[in-house]
Structures are given as structure tokens and as C-alpha cells.
Design a protein around this motif. Structure first.
Motif, PDB file in Angstrom:
ATOM      1  N   UNK A 477      78.930 -24.415 -29.199  1.00 15.09           N
ATOM      2  CA  UNK A 477      79.832 -23.278 -29.068  1.00 15.09           C
ATOM      3  C   UNK A 477      79.524 -22.186 -30.089  1.00 15.09           C
ATOM      4  N   UNK A 478      78.227 -21.855 -30.202  1.00 16.65           N
ATOM      5  CA  UNK A 478      77.789 -20.855 -31.171  1.00 16.65           C
ATOM      6  C   UNK A 478      76.961 -19.755 -30.503  1.00 16.65           C
ATOM      7  N   UNK A 479      77.294 -19.417 -29.243  1.00 17.49           N
ATOM      8  CA  UNK A 479      76.573 -18.348 -28.561  1.00 17.49           C
ATOM      9  C   UNK A 479      77.096 -16.986 -28.987  1.00 17.49           C
ATOM     10  N   UNK A 480      76.156 -16.039 -29.205  1.00 13.23           N
ATOM     11  CA  UNK A 480      76.515 -14.662 -29.467  1.00 13.23           C
ATOM     12  C   UNK A 480      76.929 -14.385 -30.899  1.00 13.23           C
ATOM     13  N   UNK A 481      77.181 -13.088 -31.154  1.00 13.52           N
ATOM     14  CA  UNK A 481      77.694 -12.654 -32.454  1.00 13.52           C
ATOM     15  C   UNK A 481      76.755 -12.929 -33.605  1.00 13.52           C
ATOM     16  N   UNK A 482      77.320 -13.396 -34.709  1.00 17.17           N
ATOM     17  CA  UNK A 482      76.550 -13.646 -35.923  1.00 17.17           C
ATOM     18  C   UNK A 482      76.009 -15.071 -35.984  1.00 17.17           C
ATOM     19  N   UNK A 483      76.196 -15.847 -34.933  1.00 17.08           N
ATOM     20  CA  UNK A 483      75.677 -17.209 -34.936  1.00 17.08           C
ATOM     21  C   UNK A 483      74.161 -17.191 -34.967  1.00 17.08           C
ATOM     22  N   UNK A 484      73.603 -18.159 -35.658  1.00 16.65           N
ATOM     23  CA  UNK A 484      72.155 -18.145 -35.842  1.00 16.65           C
ATOM     24  C   UNK A 484      71.628 -19.564 -35.997  1.00 16.65           C
ATOM     25  N   UNK A 485      70.338 -19.699 -35.754  1.00 18.61           N
ATOM     26  CA  UNK A 485      69.669 -20.980 -35.939  1.00 18.61           C
ATOM     27  C   UNK A 485      69.456 -21.215 -37.434  1.00 18.61           C
ATOM     28  N   UNK A 486      69.820 -22.382 -37.962  1.00 16.75           N
ATOM     29  CA  UNK A 486      69.504 -22.685 -39.370  1.00 16.75           C
ATOM     30  C   UNK A 486      68.008 -22.841 -39.549  1.00 16.75           C
ATOM     31  N   UNK A 487      67.400 -22.037 -40.369  1.00 18.57           N
ATOM     32  CA  UNK A 487      65.944 -22.013 -40.487  1.00 18.57           C
ATOM     33  C   UNK A 487      65.391 -23.154 -41.348  1.00 18.57           C
ATOM     34  N   UNK A 488      65.847 -23.236 -42.579  1.00 18.71           N
ATOM     35  CA  UNK A 488      65.381 -24.279 -43.496  1.00 18.71           C
ATOM     36  C   UNK A 488      66.579 -25.070 -43.977  1.00 18.71           C
ATOM     37  N   UNK A 489      66.431 -26.389 -43.990  1.00 19.49           N
ATOM     38  CA  UNK A 489      67.504 -27.203 -44.529  1.00 19.49           C
ATOM     39  C   UNK A 489      66.908 -28.363 -45.298  1.00 19.49           C
ATOM     40  N   UNK A 490      67.615 -28.764 -46.359  1.00 14.37           N
ATOM     41  CA  UNK A 490      67.089 -29.779 -47.261  1.00 14.37           C
ATOM     42  C   UNK A 490      67.352 -31.199 -46.764  1.00 14.37           C
ATOM     43  N   UNK A 491      67.962 -31.300 -45.599  1.00 11.71           N
ATOM     44  CA  UNK A 491      68.107 -32.610 -44.960  1.00 11.71           C
ATOM     45  C   UNK A 491      67.804 -32.448 -43.470  1.00 11.71           C
ATOM     46  N   UNK A 492      67.949 -33.525 -42.699  1.00 10.69           N
ATOM     47  CA  UNK A 492      67.530 -33.508 -41.299  1.00 10.69           C
ATOM     48  C   UNK A 492      68.711 -33.357 -40.322  1.00 10.69           C
ATOM     49  N   UNK A 493      69.837 -32.914 -40.841  1.00  8.49           N
ATOM     50  CA  UNK A 493      71.047 -32.815 -40.022  1.00  8.49           C
ATOM     51  C   UNK A 493      70.820 -31.985 -38.753  1.00  8.49           C
ATOM     52  N   UNK A 494      70.305 -30.778 -38.892  1.00  8.08           N
ATOM     53  CA  UNK A 494      70.156 -29.899 -37.743  1.00  8.08           C
ATOM     54  C   UNK A 494      68.960 -30.280 -36.880  1.00  8.08           C
ATOM     55  N   UNK A 495      67.851 -30.626 -37.499  1.00  9.76           N
ATOM     56  CA  UNK A 495      66.663 -31.011 -36.736  1.00  9.76           C
ATOM     57  C   UNK A 495      66.953 -32.219 -35.855  1.00  9.76           C
ATOM     58  N   UNK A 496      67.589 -33.222 -36.415  1.00 12.87           N
ATOM     59  CA  UNK A 496      67.888 -34.417 -35.632  1.00 12.87           C
ATOM     60  C   UNK A 496      68.872 -34.110 -34.512  1.00 12.87           C
ATOM     61  N   UNK A 497      69.823 -33.208 -34.768  1.00 16.10           N
ATOM     62  CA  UNK A 497      70.781 -32.816 -33.741  1.00 16.10           C
ATOM     63  C   UNK A 497      70.091 -32.089 -32.593  1.00 16.10           C
ATOM     64  N   UNK A 498      69.163 -31.190 -32.923  1.00 16.42           N
ATOM     65  CA  UNK A 498      68.427 -30.441 -31.894  1.00 16.42           C
ATOM     66  C   UNK A 498      67.529 -31.360 -31.077  1.00 16.42           C
ATOM     67  N   UNK A 499      66.781 -32.213 -31.764  1.00 17.52           N
ATOM     68  CA  UNK A 499      65.837 -33.088 -31.068  1.00 17.52           C
ATOM     69  C   UNK A 499      66.543 -34.171 -30.259  1.00 17.52           C
ATOM     70  N   UNK A 500      67.783 -34.490 -30.610  1.00 18.55           N
ATOM     71  CA  UNK A 500      68.518 -35.506 -29.857  1.00 18.55           C
ATOM     72  C   UNK A 500      68.798 -35.054 -28.426  1.00 18.55           C
ATOM     73  N   UNK A 501      68.711 -33.742 -28.176  1.00 20.47           N
ATOM     74  CA  UNK A 501      68.933 -33.225 -26.831  1.00 20.47           C
ATOM     75  C   UNK A 501      67.685 -33.338 -25.953  1.00 20.47           C
ATOM     76  N   UNK A 502      66.549 -33.682 -26.565  1.00 21.35           N
ATOM     77  CA  UNK A 502      65.272 -33.640 -25.846  1.00 21.35           C
ATOM     78  C   UNK A 502      64.850 -34.962 -25.210  1.00 21.35           C
ATOM     79  N   UNK A 503      65.407 -36.053 -25.679  1.00 22.55           N
ATOM     80  CA  UNK A 503      65.059 -37.370 -25.156  1.00 22.55           C
ATOM     81  C   UNK A 503      63.543 -37.627 -25.200  1.00 22.55           C
TER      82      UNK A 503
END
Length: 510
Positions: A477-503
Motif C-alpha cells: 500500500x505504498x503506491x504514488x506520492x512520496x513512497x519510494x523503494x529503499x535503496x540500501x539497507x544494512x539488513x535483509x528486511x526489504x530484499x527478502x520481502x521483495x524476493x519472497x514474491x518471486x517464488x
């Protein structure tokens, strides 16, 4: 005839603002000192002002010693009181509007107070100065003879007691002055649609036949809109639709990862002006189209302080005012504003590229970096390296994010680059090697950790399908406006969340 008269008048009045801009460029220390005193004077009889003795603060030393640094979590309960209608807490009187912002660092929302003074003396004033700077740099411009498209955030206005909250861009659109409203499209009815995809559809349906000369918005979301428009009208480039298009004022995310896509959909050069604004205030603007750094706005209701990044986690960090900063050092930015934020750490990091006038570039966020192995990789390094790599491999990316791969028994660490390409390189391995080389050139700490693969091995590329990042934003629920992709993160929270959609349909290049 009326539109040309209106255009000339708008341009005439905005030109006059350049003298005010030149004033704080010449006298930054004096302007900021006067602003600090003005903010203290306004708030001296508030609950906060009484608590910290605003009435007898005369110098910056007193200001910095009495008032504690804070983050949102420190003032969250206070803001809740203000939302319930309590007056004279952080700022005189009551506060009607609150900008809801979650950013990319926290799932929970922040509610940033927007006073009438901050709306007009910070956000709108800075908006006028952005246009004034553009007119000054392009004296023959005809941008006010046509229309400006504003791509605001998804708007849902919520009422809580006697206050309202929603996306900042939509709050500003809701209260926009008449002179600005007259040149903007679409109408408020469309701009304030809460559902991003419905708003996008209406934008595409209603703007293709207008004389558009200006675009305002986050460059990643503008790009989606422009591609949809090209598809609907079956055109190859935007200039076929809007022959008089002249400038894009963009902010929120860096243009660098998207610049090749923009060049592809325009068949003649246009101007790009970067602006640095957030729910907390309007901070800086690109005042010269030939350079990428930004002019810090010093007379727009915000008093600035800066914490050297190496001090950020100290209990009592060293804090500097504008007269003590140095070039090319990474600082966390601290603000005190005419909305009642006092010594508030906003989370962004900047570097000064010039003093007198003070110019900066945004180097990242306090939480947006990778330092799992002592490499201290920041967003500006990643953006520059990625752009250079795309140029050298004739490739174009849609989106990306990066996270560490931790050291295991059998392997040293690495960085995993999850990339969605619009145009793929001929060789992903060559792309990886060039990216690695560019990062080494930009960051000596990264280069040291990469030496003989002792700490870091080469980057791992994870290539995902087109549209994955958009789908991830939609799911969250982050479409539009100031929402943005997190570019760099010091843990795998976002990467694992994104890749979990890919199977596991993605491909990795080790």
C-alpha cells in the motif's frame, strides 16, 4: 490573450523574489541567527518554550545546550496531544494539519505538524523561489503561458478530533494559493483521488490534449505516468504530445537511476531541477542546471544544525551550526522549524559542496547505508556507480535495492543487488564487474574490504522481472506520492520481502 497576460504577470512578480534569495546567499550566518531568534520569540510562551527557558535564550550556545536533540519517537506522545486539540504546546495556538509520513525506515506512520506559518513561509515560499530561480536562469522562458502537471500523493483526508491528516503533497494541493492553482492541472478533484491507479488513469485521460510546459513530482512516479500516456496516445516521445514541455521539477528520489529512461522518451533536451523537500520542510533547490548540488534555503522558517555522521550514535554528539560546517564531510541534518519541531533529527545525511553560498547534496539517510563489513557504502555511492555502469554497458534499469549477504562458514560477505532492468546488458557478469570497479573508485572503504576478496567478494546480481518493485509497493500500500523503494539497507528486511514474491523465478549471477 488572457493566458499570455497572466503568464507575464506571474513571471514579473516571481522575478522580484531573486533579491531575497541573493540576500541569504550573501549573509547565511546572519540570516540563520536572526531566524533562530525569531523562532524562539514566537514560541517562548508555549509549554515547550517555558520548559526550556526560551525567554532568556540569546545565543546559539544557550539554544544548543538547553534544548535536547530529538527523533520522532521522542515527541510522538506530544504530537498526539496536539492532534487532540491541545494548544500552545510546541508552537503558539492550535495545529489543524498533520502530514502523515512513513518513509522507508519504519512501518508505522509519523504525523508531522503543518502550521499555517510553515505552509506559507516554508513550503509555498520555497515553491515560489524554485520558480524564481528558474526564471532567473532562463530569462526567455515561456513556462507560464501553458500548464503545469502536479503529481501529488494518494490523498485520503482523515479527521481526528478537530485536526486533519494526510499526504503532505495533497495537503498543499488542498490549500494551494489561487495564482498557483490557476496554472496547475489536473483539477483538485483528480489530484486528490486517494487510489493511485485510479488517479493515474484519470491523469492519462485528461492531460494529453493540454499545453503542458512544467512537470512537478517524484521522478519514479512521473516516469510511470509518462509511459502510460505514450502508450495510450500511441506516441514515441513526449514532445509529440507536449511540444512546449520545458522543465521537470523533481524530488523524493534521485533522478540518476532514471535519467536514461527520461532521455529516451524526450526527443529534445529539457531542463531538470532537483528539489529537496519532505513533510518536515522544504530544504534546498538546484539553482544551477549545470551542476547537481543544491542551494540550502536559509530563510524559509528552518534553523539548521549538523551532526558529523561519526558522532550520530554518541550519547552527546557534537552538533554544528551553519558557520562551522566543512566541505565534503557527511552530516546528519537537524532542524528547528516554524511548525514546532525543535532540534529534530530528520534522518537524512548531506555533504556540503560549497560554502557562501551553502550548497549540499543528499548523501543518504542515517539508516540507508550498508556497513555490515566496515565498507560504509552510502546511497550517493550506489547511485553514481550504477549510473556509470549503465552508461558503459548500454543498459537501463527500472528499480533496484541492495542488501548485505552475511559472512558464513564457507564464504566471505557480499552485497546483493536486486535489479529490475528496462534494457538488459549484453553480459550480466560484465555489468557486475564494472559496477564493482565503479564502487571501488568512489569508496575507498569498499575498495579496502574488496582487496583479494578477504572480507567482501564481488557483488551478487539478482535479476528480477519487470514490474516486481511496483507490485511490491502495491502489496504494501505504498503506491504514488512520496513512497519510494529503499535503496540500501544494512539488513535483509526489504530484499527478502521483495524476493519472497518471486517464488525463485529470479536469476542470480555470482
Amino acid at each position: 490573450m488572457i493566458k499570455y497576460l497572466s503568464g507575464y504577470l506571474t513571471s514579473f512578480f516571481l522575478k522580484k523574489r531573486i533579491k531575497n534569495i541573493e540576500s541569504f546567499m550573501r549573509y547565511p550566518i546572519e540570516i540563520q541567527k536572526n531566524l533562530m531568534n525569531k523562532l524562539i520569540f514566537y514560541a517562548k510562551n508555549t509549554e515547550f518554550g517555558n520548559k526550556y527557558g526560551f525567554s532568556d535564550i540569546k545565543k546559539y550556545k544557550q539554544f544548543s545546550e538547553r534544548i535536547p536533540l530529538c527523533k520522532y519517537s521522542d515527541i510522538k506522545s506530544t504530537i498526539k496531544r496536539i492532534q487532540k486539540g491541545e494548544k500552545n504546546i510546541l508552537w503558539p495556538g492550535s495545529v489543524k494539519w498533520f502530514a502523515r509520513s512513513s518513509g522507508t525506515t519504519n512501518e508505522k506512520s509519523k504525523y508531522i505538524p503543518i502550521t499555517k506559518l510553515s505552509m506559507y513561509e516554508c513550503h509555498y515560499k520555497a515553491g515560489k523561489d524554485v520558480l524564481s530561480i528558474y526564471i532567473h536562469n532562463h530569462p526567455n522562458t515561456k513556462i507560464f503561458f501553458g500548464k503545469a502537471i502536479r503529481l501529488g500523493g494518494s490523498y485520503t483526508l482523515y479527521k481526528n478530533y478537530n485536526t486533519f491528516f494526510g499526504d503532505l503533497s495533497s495537503i498543499l494541493i488542498k490549500n494551494m494559493p489561487f495564482w498557483a492553482e490557476s496554472i496547475c492541472i489536473p483539477k483538485k478533484k483528480i489530484s486528490l483521488i486517494s487510489e493511485w491507479e485510479k488517479k493515474l488513469y484519470n491523469l492519462v485521460q485528461t492531460t494529453g490534449n493540454k499545453d503542458v510546459r512544467i512537470l512537478f513530482g517524484v521522478c519514479s512516479w512521473l516516469l510511470i505516468f509518462l509511459n502510460k500516456l505514450l502508450s495510450k496516445l500511441n506516441k514515441k516521445n513526449i514532445n509529440e504530445i507536449w511540444p512546449n514541455i520545458e522543465v521537470i521539477f523533481h524530488g523524493g528520489v534521485s533522478l540518476e537511476p532514471y535519467i536514461q529512461q527520461y532521455r529516451k522518451i524526450f526527443n529534445k533536451p529539457i531542463n531538470y531541477y532537483n528539489i529537496y523537500s519532505a513533510s518536515e520542510g522544504f530544504f534546498a533547490v538546484q539553482d544551477n542546471n549545470s551542476v547537481e548540488d543544491l542551494l540550502l534555503l536559509l530563510n524559509h522558517g528552518i534553523f539548521y544544525e549538523f551532526i558529523p555522521i561519526e558522532e550520530i550514535n554518541n550519547t552527546s554528539p557534537k552538533v554544528l551550526s551553519i558557520d562551522s560546517v566543512e566541505l565534503n564531510k557527511n552530516y546528519a541534518m537537524v532542524i528547528s522549524t516554524n511548525a514546532g519541531l525543535w532540534r529534530y533529527i530528520i534522518g537524512d545525511t548531506v555533504k556540503f559542496t560549497n560554502l557562501y553560498p551553502h550548497r549540499i547534496y543528499i548523501s543518504g539517510r542515517i539508516t540507508h547505508y550498508i556497513n555490515s563489513f566496515g565498507e560504509e557504502l552510502i546511497v550517493s555511492n550506489a547511485e553514481k556507480a550504477l549510473n556509470n555502469t549503465c552508461m558503459k554497458t548500454n543498459s537501463i534499469i527500472n528499480e533496484y535495492t541492495v542488501a548485505p549477504i552475511y559472512i558464513s562458514d564457507n564464504n566471505t560477505g557480499a552485497h546483493e543487488w536486486v535489479i529490475e532492468f528496462k534494457k538488459t546488458p549484453k553480459s550480466f557478469y560484465k555489468f557486475r564487474d564494472i559496477l564493482d570497479k565503479e564502487l571501488k573508485m568512489l569508496n575507498s572503504d569498499y575498495e579496502t574490504k574488496r582487496h583479494k576478496d578477504m572480507v567482501l567478494r564481488p557483488p551478487v546480481l539478482c535479476i528480477v522481472r519487470n514490474g516486481l518493485f511496483y507490485d511490491w509497493l502495491k502489496k504494501n500500500k505504498k503506491l504514488g506520492g512520496q513512497n519510494k523503494i529503499p535503496r540500501l539497507f544494512n539488513d535483509r528486511k526489504y530484499v527478502d520481502s521483495i524476493l519472497s514474491m518471486e517464488k525463485n523465478t529470479f536469476k542470480k549471477y555470482l
